[in-house]
Design a protein around this motif. Structure first.
Motif, PDB file in Angstrom:
ATOM      1  N   LYS A  45       0.839  -1.202   0.000  1.00  0.00           N
ATOM      2  CA  LYS A  45       0.000   0.000   0.000  1.00  0.00           C
ATOM      3  C   LYS A  45       0.872   1.250   0.000  1.00  0.00           C
ATOM      4  O   LYS A  45       0.488   2.289  -0.534  1.00  0.00           O
ATOM      5  N   VAL A  55      -7.941   6.094   9.336  1.00  0.00           N
ATOM      6  CA  VAL A  55      -7.826   4.724   8.832  1.00  0.00           C
ATOM      7  C   VAL A  55      -6.366   4.264   8.928  1.00  0.00           C
ATOM      8  O   VAL A  55      -5.464   4.975   8.489  1.00  0.00           O
ATOM      9  N   LYS A  64      -3.673   1.173   8.058  1.00  0.00           N
ATOM     10  CA  LYS A  64      -3.569   0.023   7.161  1.00  0.00           C
ATOM     11  C   LYS A  64      -2.185  -0.612   7.207  1.00  0.00           C
ATOM     12  O   LYS A  64      -1.177   0.099   7.054  1.00  0.00           O
ATOM     13  N   VAL A  77      -6.868  -3.661   7.244  1.00  0.00           N
ATOM     14  CA  VAL A  77      -7.355  -2.276   7.228  1.00  0.00           C
ATOM     15  C   VAL A  77      -8.253  -2.037   8.438  1.00  0.00           C
ATOM     16  O   VAL A  77      -9.202  -2.779   8.666  1.00  0.00           O
ATOM     17  N   VAL A 121     -10.627   0.736  10.045  1.00  0.00           N
ATOM     18  CA  VAL A 121     -11.324   2.010   9.944  1.00  0.00           C
ATOM     19  C   VAL A 121     -11.701   2.389  11.378  1.00  0.00           C
ATOM     20  O   VAL A 121     -12.522   1.730  12.003  1.00  0.00           O
ATOM     21  N   GLU A 180      -4.283   7.041   7.007  1.00  0.00           N
ATOM     22  CA  GLU A 180      -4.876   7.993   6.065  1.00  0.00           C
ATOM     23  C   GLU A 180      -6.203   8.558   6.533  1.00  0.00           C
ATOM     24  O   GLU A 180      -6.866   8.021   7.420  1.00  0.00           O
ATOM     25  N   GLU A 181      -6.532   9.617   5.873  1.00  0.00           N
ATOM     26  CA  GLU A 181      -7.777  10.342   6.082  1.00  0.00           C
ATOM     27  C   GLU A 181      -8.965   9.415   5.852  1.00  0.00           C
ATOM     28  O   GLU A 181      -8.959   8.596   4.926  1.00  0.00           O
ATOM     29  N   TYR A 182      -9.992   9.563   6.678  1.00  0.00           N
ATOM     30  CA  TYR A 182     -11.225   8.802   6.520  1.00  0.00           C
ATOM     31  C   TYR A 182     -12.098   9.478   5.462  1.00  0.00           C
ATOM     32  O   TYR A 182     -12.346  10.667   5.528  1.00  0.00           O
ATOM     33  N   LEU A 183     -12.527   8.689   4.491  1.00  0.00           N
ATOM     34  CA  LEU A 183     -13.360   9.237   3.417  1.00  0.00           C
ATOM     35  C   LEU A 183     -14.759   8.675   3.516  1.00  0.00           C
ATOM     36  O   LEU A 183     -14.957   7.561   4.003  1.00  0.00           O
ATOM     37  N   GLU A 195     -18.977   2.878  -2.057  1.00  0.00           N
ATOM     38  CA  GLU A 195     -17.755   2.260  -2.571  1.00  0.00           C
ATOM     39  C   GLU A 195     -18.114   1.399  -3.784  1.00  0.00           C
ATOM     40  O   GLU A 195     -19.105   0.677  -3.756  1.00  0.00           O
ATOM     41  N   LYS A 199     -18.143  -5.294   1.921  1.00  0.00           N
ATOM     42  CA  LYS A 199     -16.967  -5.845   2.609  1.00  0.00           C
ATOM     43  C   LYS A 199     -17.201  -6.193   4.072  1.00  0.00           C
ATOM     44  O   LYS A 199     -16.527  -7.061   4.613  1.00  0.00           O
ATOM     45  N   ASN A 256     -14.339  -6.063   8.590  1.00  0.00           N
ATOM     46  CA  ASN A 256     -14.067  -6.202   7.165  1.00  0.00           C
ATOM     47  C   ASN A 256     -13.789  -7.661   6.829  1.00  0.00           C
ATOM     48  O   ASN A 256     -13.191  -8.381   7.611  1.00  0.00           O
ATOM     49  N   LEU A 305      -9.081   4.134  -3.195  1.00  0.00           N
ATOM     50  CA  LEU A 305      -8.736   3.658  -1.848  1.00  0.00           C
ATOM     51  C   LEU A 305      -7.518   2.760  -1.903  1.00  0.00           C
ATOM     52  O   LEU A 305      -6.688   2.744  -1.003  1.00  0.00           O
ATOM     53  N   GLU A 306      -7.464   1.951  -2.930  1.00  0.00           N
ATOM     54  CA  GLU A 306      -6.416   0.936  -3.037  1.00  0.00           C
ATOM     55  C   GLU A 306      -6.475   0.381  -4.448  1.00  0.00           C
ATOM     56  O   GLU A 306      -7.419   0.640  -5.188  1.00  0.00           O
TER      57      GLU A 306
END
Ligand code: AMP
Ligand code: GLY
Length: 426
Positions: free
Chosen positions: A105, A143, A145, A155, A157, A187-190, A194, A216, A226, A284-285
């Protein structure tokens, strides 16, 4: 001449690939390593593990295999394509170098940054103290990961700072994901719905599949942990051609261009996971393979011979067949039936009943994953056990058929989500 083909993997994704390849008039004998209880019905199961590259190569040489189709991420990330190619064998999928986009990642976030692809703001850490200090300044939601491959479980969240601290503890201090957690992306939570995008590439040009959507989390209403994925629909009715064009322009094309710039040929499937935020699509990935369970619904809807697609991807001739690629009208849905306890610890060995009854509806195909034959009885052997797929002229019809079929299946402890596709029905 018919092409004897070896599929590598043991999930419902690989069962679906075999099911589709079996329909090709150009495919000869079908083998799968190691396969499962369901693949044995349409191909020859070969007891070699996904990561046993030397044994797989030897088998392919002995059987004069004309095409090798690996399914799982760890095979690609481990360089299975390079190994087969080094032995002069024809193999589909990304090289080890290209598959880093899924295997790390940290690598993929860096690539997104270099290519100016919209994504969550992030920082990469190798030191837990620095990671902890960062989440304490940023606060939640956030988040965390594990950078490497962690069976879809790396991951976190996090809704609170404490949750984020616990995630860092698990990944970086307790090493629950082993070396996959040596590097951590925070990372920032979005927010936003999805979707899954699949782009088949021949290295120079690509073909975009219709948008699909996985679910998921393990529980209804996107609650709980997840998982690898609990169910899919294709196409996603509210994703418009304009939205797909936007995703292609902002995410798919820049990714391939960045690979080209770096002199890396990406052959195979690029599968970005995206969130559609209020500021537009954000990556996201990336995965570098078919999604599971996305593959199951794609194979149900794909009209074109899969062998033609895979060969054009290997040969870089997708442009020549682009106009002939077709999808059936309507929708496909897929419900994953999992073992009690999954995605945490679960027991196996329970007898499975009702697959034949479920498949009495001609629109239904049950793909198998964690199953095996035990003295003539099909039993559970994994976390995700079955993928019950159905097609329909409307999404509702596809879902109703898939659920009616899933209701006919039984094994002890089984569970599946009741709300796959529900948000897309209104
Ligand atoms: P990934 O393996 O990176 O796709 O992450 C697994 C799941 O975690 C995704 O499918 C999302 O549902 C969720 N997720 C990952 N990153 C974020 C993010 N930055 N904001 C919100 N949810 C995320
Ligand atoms: N269904 C999500 C994945 O295959 O990663």
């Amino acid at each position: 001449m018919a092409i004897d083909t070896l599929v590598i993997g043991s999930g419902a994704r690989e069962h679906a690939l075999l099911w589709k390849l079996k329909q090709s008039p150009r495919v000869g004998k079908l083998y799968v390593a190691p396969g499962n209880g369901g693949t044995a019905l349409i191909a020859e199961n070969v007891p070699i593990g996904v990561m046993e590259f030397d044994k797989l190569v030897k088998f392919a040489q002995e059987k004069r295999i004309g095409l090798v189709v690996p399914g799982p991420d760890d095979a690609f990330v481990g360089g299975i394509v390079d190994v087969f190619q080094a032995h002069g064998l024809r193999v589909w999928g990304p090289s080890r170098e290209a598959a880093q986009i899924e295997g790390s990642k940290a690598f993929s976030k860096q690539l997104m940054q270099d290519a100016k692809i919209p994504t969550a703001e992030f920082k990469i850490f190798t030191d837990s103290a620095a990671a902890l200090a960062y989440v304490r300044t940023r606060g939640a939601p956030i988040v965390v990961k594990a950078s490497g491959l962690a069976l879809g479980k790396g991951v976190y969240v996090c809704r609170t700072t404490e949750e984020a601290e616990r995630a860092i503890q698990e990944i970086m201090v307790e090493h629950v994901h082993k070396a996959a957690g040596d590097e951590v992306v925070i990372e920032e939570y979005l927010e936003g719905p999805e979707i899954s995008v699949h782009a088949l590439s021949g290295g120079v040009t690509h073909v975009l599949f219709p948008p699909s959507q996985d679910h998921k989390r393990v529980e209804d209403g996107d609650q709980g942990k997840n998982t690898g994925g609990m169910g899919t629909i294709v196409p996603v009715p509210w994703v418009t051609p304009a939205m797909m064009a936007d995703i292609e322009n902002r995410i798919v094309i820049p990714t391939f261009e960045e690979f080209n710039k770096r002199g890396v040929r990406f052959q195979g499937l690029l599968f970005p996971g995206l969130l559609l935020t209020k500021d537009g699509p954000k990556a996201l990935e990336y995965n570098a393979r078919f999604g599971d369970p996305e593959c199951q619904v794609y194979m149900r809807l794909l009209k074109t011979d899969l062998l033609d697609l895979l060969e054009a991807s290997i040969d870089g001739t997708l442009d020549a067949i682009r106009d002939s690629i077709g999808w059936h009208r309507g929708f496909a849905a897929n419900i994953v039936i999992a073992s009690g306890g999954y995605p945490d610890a679960y027991k196996t060995g329970f007898p499975i009943r009702g697959i034949a009854e479920a498949e009495q509806d001609e629109h239904v195909v049950v793909f198998q994953a964690g199953t095996k034959m035990d003295n003539g009885q099909l039993v559970t052997a994994g976390g995700r056990v079955l993928s019950v797929s159905a097609i329909g002229s409307t999404l509702k019809q596809a879902l109703d058929r898939a659920y009616a079929a899933a209701d006919k299946i039984h094994f002890e402890g089984m569970h599946y989500r009741q709300d796959i596709g529900a948000k897309s029905l209104t």
